[in-house]
Design a protein around this motif. Sequence first.
Motif: not given
Lengths: 162, 487
Positions: A25-26, A29-30, A32, B245, B248, B255, B370, B372
């Motif tokens: 998922w990360l 997402a990155r 995107a 970022h 993120w 996590l 996330f 934008q």
Amino acid sequence: MNETLASRFAALSGLVLAAALALWWLGSARLAIDQGADAARGSADALHAAWLVRALLVPVLALRVGALRGWRDGAASSLAMVVPSWPVLAMAWSASAVPLGQSLLAEGFLVVAAIVLPLLGHGLRRVVPRSELAEPIASALGVALAAALWLGHARWAFSSAL
Amino acid sequence: MSRRLLLLGLALCCIGPASAEPRIELSAGPAWKGWTRPGRTTEIDIRLQSDVETRASLDVATGRESVGAAVELQPGRVARLQIAIRSAPASAVSVRVTPGPPTARDVTLAQSESPLLGVALATGELVALEGFHALALAADDLPRNASAYSSIDALVIDAPTLVALDQRQLGALVAYTADCGRLVVLDAGAAVQRLLDGARGCGAGAVTSARSLADAKAMLSESLATSMPPTLSLASAGALARPGHAAWNAIAVSLAVYFAAAALALVYLPALPVMLLAPALATAALLALLQGVHPQSQLIVWSEGKSAAPLARYQAWQRFPGIVRERVRVPLPPQLGAAVQPCEAGQAMRFEVDASGARALFAEFETRLFRQVALCYRGTFPMERSIAVAARADGSYVVRNTGGRAWPSGVLLAAGRVHELPAIVPGAAANVAGEARRPAADAALRLASTRIRIDQTAALWALDLSGVAGAPVDSTGWLLVAAAPAR
């Protein structure tokens, strides 16, 4: 395998599954974010995949451990498989457009399955007292349930796509 | 008996306020006689009148966008708002006024596939131009928002109609000419000529004056034969932005910490309550963390002009990074709010405009982690850059500041190469030589090199955005000026 080991193994499996999910998922997402795209689609896919994988694993685990070790251990092992993904799912839900009710319902279904299915395993053990017979029957039942879920899911996905 | 009296009293008490509800008269009409083109912007002229002093809330919805305004109504006075809207395929705009029972009007827009030629002549005559759909317009059919001029492709106007325009219409027309809009003025007097001279963009190629209708048609045909500099696409300015970022990174680290803690708990505290409680607590902590992160919006301004031209055209792009799933209401920089729209056509958004409808004050939209959401602005600003460049045989360039204001240092783009350009005071010249580099390394230089012809020389400067009120801290801008060849 003693009961603590069974629960720890289930928890470890749940944690590894959650970590793999988080990585996927990360990563999506990155990508995107870097492309200026919306991460909602990838996040919804991650939610869906997490639910499906756990929904396929829980019946097999819950019925088998329930039949071998009783309801308490079966429920503990199944929950230990379901719960570690929650932090990742909460983040993926925040990034998706999936309604909250739908996500809660899916998780609720898994929790209920993790509690109820070991009871079935336990009941099976009462009907079939011999453990060398009860174990394969419980495993076969779990696989059959998972297969039914997979087929039902595939049919639903196919009809949704039409 | 007493109960009946009480009921009667209650009924009278409730009827009283109902009869005091204001009577609202609402009319709405589109600019350009209702004509527009798909994907362009047009304008709705709204008139509101009330029999009592009241505050009305106006809502104009088109496609997935809506515009709202709070209007103070005075008895006997007509409140007028001109609201810019995006041309929607449904072509229906509803205007709703509250309080009281909603008063709604539907406005139908006609979307033309052919280019539109506006003909605003006092005589009502029409100019037929091949391939164009001509519209006979009166002064009141012309919009007050400059962005609504994107509905038409060329305009012919005569002096009497020009004189009949109000201040806002004139301002929008001047902004249209500054934005390289094609315009032919019939019988323009000296004053009108001076006004347009001060505003015409694109090297004055798009604005002409004619003596007769036949002349106007010929000039328009001639003008259409030369292509104007293409406007920058909405996404181009966004390509200059660095991806954000921060959120993120924060989530990835959180996590990772969770997984490390859960693994340790599994080894050292293998009790079931710990295994179940740890993920639940981590979920709550991560959701709380999201509430505490407030990423700033980012503004990118890209502007272009020609040497010695009084105005530069700009496109601005502002990105609002999302963190939690919520509906946000963000203030817009007042100097940029005159022509704003979502950069993505499908983005659902609500703008709140001022009482005249001229300027958007706030934007409201749904956001999530996330996501934008980007807003695109466009317009013109006054510029004082006059630059003459002469190429020398040894490959160097002599750059002269022919204007009245000093420049800061920047870069010179010539023959596909980039040279450092020193700061130059008015009247002075500098010899630009030395190591030239390719523009590939820098996104702004790459964009600049795509915006000029290969044989053209231009200078690129960083814009000082400290004068833009309400601009976010993370704001960057550039000004690209095409040089005039040295005599």
